[in-house]
Design a protein around this motif. Structure first.
Motif, PDB file in Angstrom:
ATOM      1  N   UNK A   1       0.915  -1.251   0.078  1.00 39.14           N
ATOM      2  CA  UNK A   1       0.127  -0.022  -0.186  1.00 39.14           C
ATOM      3  C   UNK A   1       0.884   1.311  -0.031  1.00 39.14           C
ATOM      4  N   UNK A   2       0.487   2.101  -0.916  1.00 42.38           N
ATOM      5  CA  UNK A   2       0.932   3.624  -0.732  1.00 42.38           C
ATOM      6  C   UNK A   2       0.335   4.618  -1.273  1.00 42.38           C
ATOM      7  N   UNK A   3      -1.137   4.680  -1.406  1.00 40.03           N
ATOM      8  CA  UNK A   3      -2.122   5.466  -1.897  1.00 40.03           C
ATOM      9  C   UNK A   3      -2.639   6.362  -0.602  1.00 40.03           C
ATOM     10  N   UNK A   4      -3.005   7.448  -0.734  1.00 45.21           N
ATOM     11  CA  UNK A   4      -3.596   8.192  -0.140  1.00 45.21           C
ATOM     12  C   UNK A   4      -5.238   8.207   0.160  1.00 45.21           C
ATOM     13  N   UNK A   5      -5.757   7.703  -1.051  1.00 45.25           N
ATOM     14  CA  UNK A   5      -7.232   7.754  -1.108  1.00 45.25           C
ATOM     15  C   UNK A   5      -7.906   9.197  -1.104  1.00 45.25           C
ATOM     16  N   UNK A   6      -7.330  10.103  -1.518  1.00 43.05           N
ATOM     17  CA  UNK A   6      -7.890  11.547  -1.204  1.00 43.05           C
ATOM     18  C   UNK A   6      -8.664  11.805  -2.289  1.00 43.05           C
ATOM     19  N   UNK A   7      -9.541  13.231  -2.045  1.00 39.95           N
ATOM     20  CA  UNK A   7     -10.323  13.520  -3.162  1.00 39.95           C
ATOM     21  C   UNK A   7      -9.664  14.752  -3.666  1.00 39.95           C
ATOM     22  N   UNK A   8     -10.226  15.245  -4.770  1.00 38.67           N
ATOM     23  CA  UNK A   8      -9.616  16.470  -5.319  1.00 38.67           C
ATOM     24  C   UNK A   8     -10.712  17.432  -5.919  1.00 38.67           C
TER      25      UNK A   8
ATOM     26  N   UNK B   1       4.015  16.390  -9.449  1.00 39.96           N
ATOM     27  CA  UNK B   1       4.570  15.855  -8.159  1.00 39.96           C
ATOM     28  C   UNK B   1       3.732  14.229  -8.174  1.00 39.96           C
ATOM     29  N   UNK B   2       4.401  13.450  -7.502  1.00 37.38           N
ATOM     30  CA  UNK B   2       3.800  11.938  -7.466  1.00 37.38           C
ATOM     31  C   UNK B   2       2.738  12.304  -6.151  1.00 37.38           C
ATOM     32  N   UNK B   3       1.903  11.059  -5.832  1.00 38.60           N
ATOM     33  CA  UNK B   3       0.981  11.262  -5.250  1.00 38.60           C
ATOM     34  C   UNK B   3       1.346  11.401  -3.519  1.00 38.60           C
ATOM     35  N   UNK B   4       2.481  11.342  -3.169  1.00 40.20           N
ATOM     36  CA  UNK B   4       2.984  11.389  -1.872  1.00 40.20           C
ATOM     37  C   UNK B   4       3.716  12.896  -1.830  1.00 40.20           C
ATOM     38  N   UNK B   5       3.727  13.757  -2.865  1.00 41.93           N
ATOM     39  CA  UNK B   5       4.261  14.921  -2.590  1.00 41.93           C
ATOM     40  C   UNK B   5       5.664  15.158  -3.321  1.00 41.93           C
ATOM     41  N   UNK B   6       6.363  13.910  -3.402  1.00 40.57           N
ATOM     42  CA  UNK B   6       7.428  13.966  -4.109  1.00 40.57           C
ATOM     43  C   UNK B   6       7.465  14.709  -5.432  1.00 40.57           C
ATOM     44  N   UNK B   7       8.380  15.685  -5.604  1.00 43.36           N
ATOM     45  CA  UNK B   7       8.452  16.332  -6.878  1.00 43.36           C
ATOM     46  C   UNK B   7       9.117  15.521  -8.173  1.00 43.36           C
ATOM     47  N   UNK B   8       8.788  15.434  -9.365  1.00 44.15           N
ATOM     48  CA  UNK B   8       9.438  14.921 -10.449  1.00 44.15           C
ATOM     49  C   UNK B   8      10.781  15.691 -10.782  1.00 44.15           C
ATOM     50  N   UNK B   9      11.736  14.776 -10.939  1.00 43.14           N
ATOM     51  CA  UNK B   9      12.987  15.401 -11.545  1.00 43.14           C
ATOM     52  C   UNK B   9      13.551  14.233 -12.065  1.00 43.14           C
ATOM     53  N   UNK B  10      15.048  14.775 -12.726  1.00 44.03           N
ATOM     54  CA  UNK B  10      15.597  14.078 -13.618  1.00 44.03           C
ATOM     55  C   UNK B  10      16.110  12.772 -12.886  1.00 44.03           C
ATOM     56  N   UNK B  11      16.470  12.717 -11.633  1.00 42.48           N
ATOM     57  CA  UNK B  11      16.695  11.363 -10.948  1.00 42.48           C
ATOM     58  C   UNK B  11      15.375  10.637 -10.882  1.00 42.48           C
ATOM     59  N   UNK B  12      14.285  11.080 -10.337  1.00 41.55           N
ATOM     60  CA  UNK B  12      13.279  10.319 -10.246  1.00 41.55           C
ATOM     61  C   UNK B  12      13.044   9.517 -11.699  1.00 41.55           C
ATOM     62  N   UNK B  13      12.697  10.499 -12.778  1.00 41.51           N
ATOM     63  CA  UNK B  13      12.606   9.822 -13.864  1.00 41.51           C
ATOM     64  C   UNK B  13      13.694   8.625 -14.275  1.00 41.51           C
ATOM     65  N   UNK B  14      14.725   8.910 -14.079  1.00 44.12           N
ATOM     66  CA  UNK B  14      16.005   7.890 -14.319  1.00 44.12           C
ATOM     67  C   UNK B  14      15.730   6.674 -13.736  1.00 44.12           C
TER      68      UNK B  14
ATOM     69  N   UNK C   1     -10.648   3.743  -7.949  1.00 42.81           N
ATOM     70  CA  UNK C   1      -9.785   4.687  -7.991  1.00 42.81           C
ATOM     71  C   UNK C   1     -10.397   6.073  -7.840  1.00 42.81           C
ATOM     72  N   UNK C   2      -9.697   6.895  -6.990  1.00 46.67           N
ATOM     73  CA  UNK C   2     -10.096   8.265  -6.496  1.00 46.67           C
ATOM     74  C   UNK C   2      -9.175   9.397  -7.047  1.00 46.67           C
ATOM     75  N   UNK C   3      -9.710  10.652  -7.121  1.00 40.39           N
ATOM     76  CA  UNK C   3      -8.662  11.795  -7.704  1.00 40.39           C
ATOM     77  C   UNK C   3      -7.347  11.787  -6.587  1.00 40.39           C
ATOM     78  N   UNK C   4      -6.388  12.392  -7.509  1.00 42.71           N
ATOM     79  CA  UNK C   4      -4.929  12.254  -7.134  1.00 42.71           C
ATOM     80  C   UNK C   4      -4.873  13.943  -6.633  1.00 42.71           C
ATOM     81  N   UNK C   5      -4.936  14.279  -5.371  1.00 41.16           N
ATOM     82  CA  UNK C   5      -4.987  15.783  -4.918  1.00 41.16           C
ATOM     83  C   UNK C   5      -3.781  16.417  -5.165  1.00 41.16           C
ATOM     84  N   UNK C   6      -2.609  15.541  -5.623  1.00 41.20           N
ATOM     85  CA  UNK C   6      -1.478  15.935  -6.178  1.00 41.20           C
ATOM     86  C   UNK C   6      -1.332  16.450  -7.526  1.00 41.20           C
ATOM     87  N   UNK C   7      -2.190  15.983  -8.343  1.00 41.63           N
ATOM     88  CA  UNK C   7      -2.165  16.096  -9.773  1.00 41.63           C
ATOM     89  C   UNK C   7      -1.894  17.352 -10.119  1.00 41.63           C
ATOM     90  N   UNK C   8      -1.176  17.857 -11.548  1.00 46.16           N
ATOM     91  CA  UNK C   8      -0.676  18.880 -11.706  1.00 46.16           C
ATOM     92  C   UNK C   8      -1.627  19.644 -12.580  1.00 46.16           C
TER      93      UNK C   8
END
Length: 525
Positions: free
Chosen positions: A26-33, A107-120, A214-221
């Motif tokens: 498990x790693x989702x927050x199940x939050x609404x947007x 950002x990922x669902x846990x709030x971590x920003x997307x960067x080059x390291x994460x994509x690689x 599935x529920x809305x991702x509140x971190x979605x850009x």
């Protein structure tokens, strides 16, 4: 998808390998947007994923709902557009290092920003994942961060710009960017999602093989692209049950409708959407290193002896497109001049067989898996047709799983197959290269073909690449590594309660969850 279909979800491509177990985490927050409007989209899906790892996500919708890809494919036009990558360019003239500039603010669902390291990390982790699709990402080799907002994607050999973008568009799962924690430990993806997408799995309301919520991702850009408060996916293997569910109004979208059920769907008030790049039926010629099938004239004779129009209509319905080419209309490298190259001509077939020293008859042992060819319909049709030119097909029916079929293919002269219809590069890289799916014996590729492929991949601009790709297709069609029969569209049924649905979609599956708000499905008013 079949053993590639469906690739290659690439389909497209090994959907049939995925059929059995599951995992936990498990790693989702199940939050609404705030972008949703209080409605539910319910989907009857024609399969259950092995698990929710992006390397196992078949059908693709189980991941496309929760992940944006590096490159976006417009469902209505097939155009390759910015996704999580906003721009791109080749670093080298050999087209082996592709630099992507990443979207700011994602950002990922846990709030971590997307960067080059994460994509690689996501790309490299995928290539090591214990799933059927990692091998379908060839020739993608590795990725490295090239700054905080850039990632370099490296290929083992030159590829066209189109195919580099296609591979990174999520059609085989590789383009879906997973979070750093899941990239480090893919077990976290077995029963949950961890991406940058409009929705995320709610594990507390999800029951494996029964219902995925599935529920809305509140971190979605892009909150404007979120049109529903809940997405419900129901795995339903029985096509009749899927048909009944859309006709009764129980679901809003039913995947993979049979051609014979189109009228019933329309009578119920639902509509049919067609995916021209759904799948491709053919007979792959395996033993090409020596023996009769090593002779190009014999292979071409089989192509001329194939009454593809009759077979396509009788077995796959009037939506199927008979073709002599291995590349379908709308895919990379499509060559319209090859469509009727081997128009049915049994006299020409007999002539070529005689020239190849096979005038007294030829016997070919053909593996005919029920997974690709239910009821041996294609196999029996080819057997009857080839008997007219002195070729005997010794059909070997098989009810084995796709994984077992893939292991057995090298024991036969040929195999009846249905693979993804996703373009020239994918056909060469996943099907015909040594140890590719349709080349288990490792027969070397034709030298002229490989030279043309290199020239096409390294051409100065995409338009030149596409023109040269058509020349590659012409050579591949001359070689007849597989006997083409028909391109078969995917048929999807959609309720009138859903708006903004394209009549045709140019992805492996429709994508109701586009990051482009104007493309996303929404409730009808």
């Amino acid at each position: 998808m079949s053993v590639i279909t469906t690739r290659r979800r690439v389909a497209s491509v090994l959907a049939g390998v995925v059929a059995l177990a599951s995992g936990v985490s498990a790693c989702s927050s199940g939050s609404s947007a705030g972008g949703a409007n209080g409605r539910t989209l319910t989907i009857s899906v024609s399969g259950d994923p092995l698990n929710l790892d992006t390397a196992n996500c078949v059908p693709l919708v189980f991941c496309s709902v929760a992940y944006d890809s590096l490159i976006h494919i417009s469902p209505s036009t097939g155009e390759l557009q910015p996704g999580l990558a906003t721009s791109w360019a080749w670093v080298d003239k050999e087209h082996r290092t592709f630099r992507l500039t990443l979207r700011q603010g994602a950002k990922f669902g846990d709030g971590t920003p997307l960067d080059g390291q994460a994509a690689a990390a996501s790309l490299n982790s995928y290539l090591q994942a214990p799933g059927p699709f990692a091998s379908l990402s060839y020739p993608l080799e590795k990725a490295e961060a090239a700054g905080s907002d850039k990632v370099d994607v490296q290929f083992a050999e030159p590829v066209s710009t189109h195919y580099a973008l296609y591979l990174l568009a999520g059609q085989s799962g590789v383009g879906y960017v997973v979070g750093p924690k899941s990239a480090a430990d893919r077990k976290l993806l077995l029963a949950d999602t961890d991406g940058i997408g409009p929705y995320e799995l709610d594990p507390t309301r999800t029951i494996k093989s029964v219902e995925y919520v599935y529920v809305p991702n509140r971190q979605y850009h892009n909150q404007d692209a979120i049109k529903y408060e809940k997405i419900v996916l129901k795995p339903v293997m029985n096509p009749q049950t899927r048909l009944n569910s859309i006709r009764s109004g129980e679901v809003d979208w039913a995947l993979n409708i049979a051609p014979t059920d189109v009228s019933a769907v329309k009578q119920s008030g639902a509509s049919i959407a067609r995916g021209p790049l759904g799948s491709f039926a053919s007979m792959a010629l395996i033993k090409r290193a020596n023996g009769p099938l090593a002779d190009e004239r014999v292979r071409q004779a089989l192509a001329y002896a194939t009454p593809r129009h009759d077979i396509a209509t009788a077995i796959f319905g009037t939506d199927a497109v008979p073709t002599s080419s291995v590349v379908a209309d709308g895919a990379e490298g499509y060559n319209a001049g090859d469509v009727n190259q081997y128009a049915y001509n049994p006299e020409k077939a007999r002539q070529l067989l005689a020239e190849a020293g096979q005038a007294n008859g030829l016997k070919i042992q053909v593996l005919d898996p029920s997974f690709f060819d239910p009821g041996s319909a294609v196999g029996q049709a080819l057997k009857a047709a080839y008997a007219k030119v002195g070729v005997t097909l010794d059909l070997v029916p098989s009810d084995a799983s796709p994984g077992v079929v893939a292991q057995q293919m090298g024991n036969y002269d040929a195999v009846i197959m249905t693979n993804g219809a996703n373009g020239l590069s994918e056909v060469v890289f996943t099907m015909f290269r040594p140890k590719g799916l349709a080349n288990p014996l490792g027969v070397p590729l034709d030298l002229q073909l490989t030279t043309l492929m290199h020239e096409a991949a390294t051409a100065a601009d995409p338009q030149q690449q596409e023109a040269k790709m058509r020349a590659v297709t012409a050579r591949l069609d001359e070689l007849v590594y597989t006997v083409p029969i028909a391109s078969i569209p995917t048929l999807q049924a959609v309720s009138s309660k859903v708006a903004n649905v394209s009549e045709k979609f140019w992805t492996i599956e429709m994508n109701p969850f586009s990051p482009v708000a104007a493309e996303a499905w929404r409730p009808a008013k």
